[in-house]
Design an enzyme around this catalytic site. Structure first.
Site, PDB file in Angstrom:
ATOM      1  N   ARG A 138      48.908 118.979 -29.437  1.00 45.96           N
ATOM      2  CA  ARG A 138      48.210 119.695 -30.493  1.00 45.96           C
ATOM      3  C   ARG A 138      49.088 119.684 -31.742  1.00 45.96           C
ATOM      4  O   ARG A 138      50.320 119.748 -31.650  1.00 45.96           O
ATOM      5  CB  ARG A 138      47.907 121.134 -30.056  1.00 45.96           C
ATOM      6  CG  ARG A 138      46.982 121.210 -28.849  1.00 45.96           C
ATOM      7  CD  ARG A 138      46.762 122.636 -28.372  1.00 45.96           C
ATOM      8  NE  ARG A 138      45.834 122.686 -27.238  1.00 45.96           N
ATOM      9  CZ  ARG A 138      46.200 122.569 -25.964  1.00 45.96           C
ATOM     10  NH1 ARG A 138      47.481 122.420 -25.645  1.00 45.96           N
ATOM     11  NH2 ARG A 138      45.299 122.605 -25.001  1.00 45.96           N
ATOM     12  N   LYS A 175      47.900 126.861 -26.149  1.00 49.31           N
ATOM     13  CA  LYS A 175      46.583 127.311 -25.672  1.00 49.31           C
ATOM     14  C   LYS A 175      46.658 127.913 -24.283  1.00 49.31           C
ATOM     15  O   LYS A 175      46.023 128.937 -23.996  1.00 49.31           O
ATOM     16  CB  LYS A 175      45.605 126.136 -25.690  1.00 49.31           C
ATOM     17  CG  LYS A 175      44.158 126.556 -25.480  1.00 49.31           C
ATOM     18  CD  LYS A 175      43.202 125.436 -25.808  1.00 49.31           C
ATOM     19  CE  LYS A 175      41.761 125.904 -25.723  1.00 49.31           C
ATOM     20  NZ  LYS A 175      40.812 124.827 -26.080  1.00 49.31           N
ATOM     21  N   HIS A 232      44.327 116.379 -34.739  1.00 49.75           N
ATOM     22  CA  HIS A 232      43.918 116.774 -33.393  1.00 49.75           C
ATOM     23  C   HIS A 232      43.168 115.653 -32.684  1.00 49.75           C
ATOM     24  O   HIS A 232      43.129 115.600 -31.449  1.00 49.75           O
ATOM     25  CB  HIS A 232      43.038 118.021 -33.453  1.00 49.75           C
ATOM     26  CG  HIS A 232      42.837 118.693 -32.137  1.00 49.75           C
ATOM     27  ND1 HIS A 232      43.752 119.578 -31.601  1.00 49.75           N
ATOM     28  CD2 HIS A 232      41.830 118.599 -31.236  1.00 49.75           C
ATOM     29  CE1 HIS A 232      43.311 120.003 -30.429  1.00 49.75           C
ATOM     30  NE2 HIS A 232      42.150 119.424 -30.185  1.00 49.75           N
ATOM     31  N   ARG A 235      44.241 113.362 -29.555  1.00 52.38           N
ATOM     32  CA  ARG A 235      44.123 113.782 -28.158  1.00 52.38           C
ATOM     33  C   ARG A 235      42.899 113.137 -27.512  1.00 52.38           C
ATOM     34  O   ARG A 235      42.966 112.643 -26.376  1.00 52.38           O
ATOM     35  CB  ARG A 235      44.053 115.308 -28.071  1.00 52.38           C
ATOM     36  CG  ARG A 235      45.363 115.976 -28.483  1.00 52.38           C
ATOM     37  CD  ARG A 235      45.250 117.485 -28.620  1.00 52.38           C
ATOM     38  NE  ARG A 235      44.975 118.158 -27.365  1.00 52.38           N
ATOM     39  CZ  ARG A 235      45.860 118.368 -26.403  1.00 52.38           C
ATOM     40  NH1 ARG A 235      47.097 117.903 -26.524  1.00 52.38           N
ATOM     41  NH2 ARG A 235      45.527 119.036 -25.314  1.00 52.38           N
ATOM     42  N   HIS A 271      46.152 120.436 -20.007  1.00 49.89           N
ATOM     43  CA  HIS A 271      44.918 121.105 -19.613  1.00 49.89           C
ATOM     44  C   HIS A 271      45.051 121.616 -18.179  1.00 49.89           C
ATOM     45  O   HIS A 271      45.778 121.036 -17.373  1.00 49.89           O
ATOM     46  CB  HIS A 271      43.735 120.134 -19.673  1.00 49.89           C
ATOM     47  CG  HIS A 271      43.339 119.785 -21.069  1.00 49.89           C
ATOM     48  ND1 HIS A 271      42.491 118.751 -21.368  1.00 49.89           N
ATOM     49  CD2 HIS A 271      43.682 120.337 -22.261  1.00 49.89           C
ATOM     50  CE1 HIS A 271      42.318 118.676 -22.672  1.00 49.89           C
ATOM     51  NE2 HIS A 271      43.031 119.631 -23.242  1.00 49.89           N
ATOM     52  N   TYR A 281      48.008 124.427 -13.372  1.00 52.04           N
ATOM     53  CA  TYR A 281      48.749 123.456 -14.158  1.00 52.04           C
ATOM     54  C   TYR A 281      50.197 123.517 -13.714  1.00 52.04           C
ATOM     55  O   TYR A 281      50.770 124.578 -13.564  1.00 52.04           O
ATOM     56  CB  TYR A 281      48.657 123.744 -15.663  1.00 52.04           C
ATOM     57  CG  TYR A 281      49.602 122.868 -16.458  1.00 52.04           C
ATOM     58  CD1 TYR A 281      49.267 121.541 -16.726  1.00 52.04           C
ATOM     59  CD2 TYR A 281      50.835 123.339 -16.871  1.00 52.04           C
ATOM     60  CE1 TYR A 281      50.139 120.713 -17.406  1.00 52.04           C
ATOM     61  CE2 TYR A 281      51.719 122.521 -17.553  1.00 52.04           C
ATOM     62  CZ  TYR A 281      51.363 121.209 -17.821  1.00 52.04           C
ATOM     63  OH  TYR A 281      52.228 120.395 -18.483  1.00 52.04           O
TER      64      TYR A 281
END
Length: 396
Positions: free
Chosen positions: A239, A264, A330, A333, A357, A367
């Site tokens: 990001r 995030k 962005h 990605r 993610h 994750y």
């Protein structure tokens, strides 16, 4: 009249002892030794008493001031006891008002977000929500008034209306969790606003277009710091906010890794650095590695702040790249996700982990920063080599 010496000398008895001062003020000494100021007065032909505080926390002078303030209310036809109860009720209502609860939620929730996001959320509440719901008891807020508020916003700013509705629900659920409300009315409003049409960030997925853009970036003639960020971003596809706030302490040249907390997901993330990425960082290190603040990409005005969040897209526009239809920072990605899978054949789970993610697994959504690490290291080097080939094809 009382004096401090008389008050200090007062000793408890078997029954409460009253030491009078004047104007209805007296000190009551309990059998246990406590000393409480009280005011005896008449209101509407009834004798009443009002506590004025505990001695010595409230001294003689302050007790007299409080007596005089109470008697001024009586002169105006106001009962001091009723006035105090009304003030206490108002304070209790203020403590449970929507704005008070929301400000508490800001501290609990927004402090975990980056400052730019936090500022946007607070401004949304200040401008669109608090003027209408701020003073309302949070427990009394019902669906119709929330709907009226968001529909007031909807014609001029649909996305803001949706975000306002979401924010109101988050605050009320926080109030429920803290015992200040019983029900959230916002789920009943699902579908009440016009749906938003999601706009995807401009991202090229045609290899030829990617090569053209990489070649354009290579020709950037602006500042060295922004130029390095432009060249590094496609290689790491993080990001933009994570790239611009990167710190040198997070970069490990010995193992060619960059470790940071993903903005995030709030999880620790690891980016294997290709040879090309390491070369860009080593080229930049002598310029910014010694500066106060420790940012890899410091701002132009002060090294104590990172590069502006607008710098990447502004640089693209200087290069003649349309950030609405061709590319945004962005967008790399989405470009990487598509080409790594469709052109280079990497597994979606490996790609999603590199994108930081949360990937569904046998134990639910999870994750792990080191999962597929060997595959990700190989993928990042293959990706860098692939981008080089696309740029060279374009040049040829």
């Amino acid at each position: 009249m009382l004096s401090d010496a008389k008050i200090r000398a007062a000793r408890p008895g078997e029954k409460p002892i009253r030491l009078f001062d004047g104007g209805g003020l007296y000190l009551e000494v309990s059998p246990a030794g406590g000393k409480l100021w009280r005011l005896k007065y008449r209101y509407e032909k009834k004798e009443k008493r009002l506590g004025l505080g505990q001695y010595p926390a409230v001294g003689l002078k302050e007790a007299r001031d409080r007596r005089d303030a109470a008697r001024r209310l009586l002169a105006k036809g106001i009962d001091p006891s009723a006035q105090r109860k009304a003030q206490a009720a108002a304070q209790a209502a203020e403590a449970d008002s929507f704005e008070t609860v929301a400000r508490g939620w800001f501290i609990q929730y927004l402090d975990t977000l980056d400052q730019g996001h936090k500022r946007k959320v607070v401004q949304r509440f200040d401008r669109h929500i608090f003027p209408y719901l701020g003073e309302r008891p949070v427990a009394d807020i019902k669906a119709p008034e929330v709907l009226e508020l968001v529909r007031r916003i909807e014609p001029r700013a649909l996305e803001t209306a949706h975000r306002a509705l979401q924010g109101i629900g988050q605050v009320i659920r926080y109030a429920i969790a803290t015992g200040r409300a019983d029900a959230d009315p916002t789920p009943a409003l699902r579908g009440a606003l016009r749906p938003m049409v999601r706009k995807h960030m401009a991202a090229p997925t045609d290899p030829k277009a990617v090569g053209d853009l990489l070649r354009a970036v290579e020709g950037y003639e602006g500042g060295v710091v922004v130029g390095a960020a432009l060249r590094l971003l496609p290689l790491v596809f993080t990001r933009v906010g994570e790239l611009r706030t990167a710190r040198w302490e997070q970069i490990d040249f010995d193992v060619s890794e960059w470790r940071y907390t993903a903005s995030k997901t709030k999880t620790e993330h690891l980016v294997p650095l290709s040879r090309q990425a390491v070369a860009i960082l080593k080229e930049l290190h002598p310029l910014t590695g010694h500066l106060a603040g420790g940012f890899v990409f410091p701002g132009g005005r002060t090294s104590l702040r990172p590069m502006s969040n607008m710098a990447i897209n502004a640089a693209y526009r200087r290069l003649g790249i349309d950030t609405r239809t061709e590319l945004t920072g962005h967008g790399w990605r989405a470009t990487a996700r598509t080409l790594l899978h469709e052109r280079l054949g990497f597994a979606p789970d490996v790609i999603e982990h590199q994108l930081a993610h949360r990937v569904p697994g046998a134990l639910g959504r999870a994750y792990n920063r080191t999962k597929f690490l060997n595959e990700r290291k190989a993928m990042m080097q293959t990706w860098a080599d692939y981008l080089d080939s696309l740029r060279e094809q374009c040049a040829g």
